[in-house]
Design a protein around this motif. Sequence first.
Motif, short mmCIF file in Angstrom:
data_model
loop_
_atom_site.label_atom_id
_atom_site.label_comp_id
_atom_site.label_asym_id
_atom_site.label_seq_id
_atom_site.Cartn_x
_atom_site.Cartn_y
_atom_site.Cartn_z
N TYR A 18 0.76 -1.15 0.04
CA TYR A 18 0.10 -0.21 -0.10
C TYR A 18 0.64 1.21 0.04
CZ TYR A 18 -2.50 3.81 2.18
OH TYR A 18 -2.96 5.04 2.25
N TRP A 19 1.98 1.27 0.87
CA TRP A 19 2.73 2.64 1.07
C TRP A 19 3.47 2.59 -0.21
CZ3 TRP A 19 1.39 5.98 4.03
CH2 TRP A 19 0.87 5.77 5.31
N LEU A 22 1.38 4.04 -2.94
CA LEU A 22 0.85 5.36 -2.77
C LEU A 22 2.07 6.20 -3.14
CD1 LEU A 22 -1.09 6.13 0.32
CD2 LEU A 22 -1.71 6.42 -1.93
N MET A 25 2.31 6.57 -6.81
CA MET A 25 1.05 7.35 -7.12
C MET A 25 1.80 8.77 -6.86
SD MET A 25 -2.37 5.95 -6.07
CE MET A 25 -3.06 7.50 -5.78
N TRP A 47 0.87 11.59 -0.15
CA TRP A 47 -0.52 12.56 0.03
C TRP A 47 0.23 13.86 0.25
CZ3 TRP A 47 0.43 14.52 4.98
CH2 TRP A 47 1.07 13.79 5.91
#
Lengths: 394, 354
Positions: A18-19, A22, A25, A47
């Motif tokens: 997941y990290w 992300l 992304m 983020w």
Amino acid sequence: MTQNAFFDDSWLKLQRDYWDGLAKMGQQAMGLDSGRAQGGSGASAPWLAAMEQWRKALAPAASDPARDFMQRLMDQGQAYFGLAEQFTKGLGDTGLGQGADSTRAWDWLNQTIEQMQKGFSGIGADQDESLRRMLGFWEMPLDNWQRMMSSLSPMMPGDMLRNMPNGMMRGPMQEGLEQMLSAPGLGYSREEQAQYQDLMRAGIDYQRAFQDYSGFFNQLGVKALHRLRDELQQKSETGETIDSARSLYDTWVGCCEAVYADEVITPDYSRVHGRLINAQMALKQRLSVMVDESLGAMNMPTRGELRTLQDRLQETRRENKRLRQELDQIQRRLATLPAGAPASSGNRTSTSGSSTGAKTTAATTTDSTTTGAAKKTSARKKTAAKSSTKSSEG
Amino acid sequence: MFPIDIRPDKLGEEMLDYSRKLGQGMQNLLDAGHIDSGVSPKDAVYREDKLVLYRYQRPAEVAQQAVPLLVVYALVNRPYMTDIQEDRSTIKGLLATGQDVYLIDWGYPDQADRSLTLDDYINGYIDRCVDHICHTHGVDKVNILGICQGGSFSLMYSALHPDKVRNLVTMVTPVDFKTPDNLLSNWVQNVDVDLAVDTMGNIPGELLNWSFLSLKPFSLTGQKYVNMVDMLDKPEKAKNFLRMEQWIFDSPDQAGETFRQFIKDFYQQNAFINGTARVGERPVDLKQIRCPVLNIYALQDHLVPPDASKALNGLTGSEDYTELAFPGGHIGIYVSGKAQKEVTPAIGEWLNER
């Protein structure tokens, strides 16, 4: 740790994936290829990069209030997810997570809190980015003070003394400096030397007061961490679960606010707070005295002279208004006397209002925007004040 | 069980949702345009120095009361809070109950106003506004609604000019300035007010703002922005939030001498409670207030704690004293939906009965 293999391996893998996802992304969103992946905070906080991109893209087109507001949203978004990252990633990295062994999870939490305590005490110099963000949350009250001071003192930034090492102005160095500052001035510029000495003393005093204030908040940060642990313990006992970043953030804010409320109502805080403001004002006053001296030397009006004039003018206006009010009352009484009595010369009209030299506005247009027009930005306020003075001061 | 259980996939969803709302919200902020406030039509009927006295236009369908109502707002912040938006307006609510509403806008004092005193404000500006209204309406007395510090001013005015006040309403008004839960009071006890005023002249609005935000720094400068993201995707709510944000940071400077006297006499020496209040040369005796008094306070008020307001009970000479407790905060008492339904109609009804 739980015996379930999923939570040992799969859950951990899920987190890492997941990290990583992300991070990828975030890099793509920022136009960076994976080969240029940033290390450290950049890779672990996509983020943050995404939010920053929003800000850069949209801020130039926004109005001033909207831009300030956007920045605040960004700042709080960072605090909000930074906190979740600190806990979620921390638990994940240590192989703990959902349904994890309770004892190990608590151990991890205690270690994290200990690490944060060091951060608040300034011992841990190399905390990771997320920890720094969480600690930064407790800098908000200090940051507010510095922003406010900067807005009041363009010549003296609010943070000018902030990075001076704590304790620098205490001990032998302080004694040496004080000795130097207490040396009498000599010669033709004796008074000027004394003024600079006073200014330096005021600066040192403010720096000490600020360090005491800052120290007070560091202490509160540690207490808030303990409050957070107690809160989590309580939730654990009642079977409550924090299952979202928002919930964790709200819990942390609640703990900070509760500790803050307990402490700032005390006489100790009142003294620290009072000393900070008094020291700041004393420093500003010293500066003002020196500015006035310089203005006087250039044969220009000083603040002191202006104040004397303002006081005298106000006293005259006050007296004038009082006399005109009395005159108005007399005129009204005269107007009620029977015919044959001396005629009144000054009956008030419907718009005369006060007889004190004040002006009235007869039939001003419907005004749903007047208040809006009087909105304050510092620049506009000055303009408004000027025009108001011109148009309505008697 | 360990109580933190944030699954990464759920955290991811939460971040995406936050980003989506933030993105939409940003767009709404960009589209917000001019933020207006002070929505009810009004006329400026009297001006003096920086003061403007407004009279609100009455709705055509409402029969107006004969005794006008003067709203005395605090010197701190701006009075458009009472009329901040169409559906959140104390003024509008008062008009709907038939009140003929006047409001004092104190303006933005500058250094030329530094030596204005409490006497200038109370026996000068307020008194001349009252005279103007009385003359306009051919009445001897007006009703007064004092808000926060404006409530303290109204108490002093009513005690000094009892012949000019028919009914007095105080809202979130500090009377006992030293209740144990009063943070502002605690903070100011060790502040050298003389030094501050002598140094600064006027007290900057920024300094007051900092004090107010420091009451709950994490909620007021942090959490509220996170909470707002949930609402920003709706254009009207984004605009309303900006309107409120603008009001919060719209803080006039305080005339130095008035600030000096108000802080020293009231916050540091608790003048109403100790009976030491003076305005100019005259002592303020609250027992001189014999008109009906309605005292409204907010139960969750962090600026003026309820006990600070409730202390008024028994201090005046009024035989018609009523209290109204509102379940909300210092600002919510004007802008919350509940306040529109409960507080304003109650004031109108109370006034109309007297």
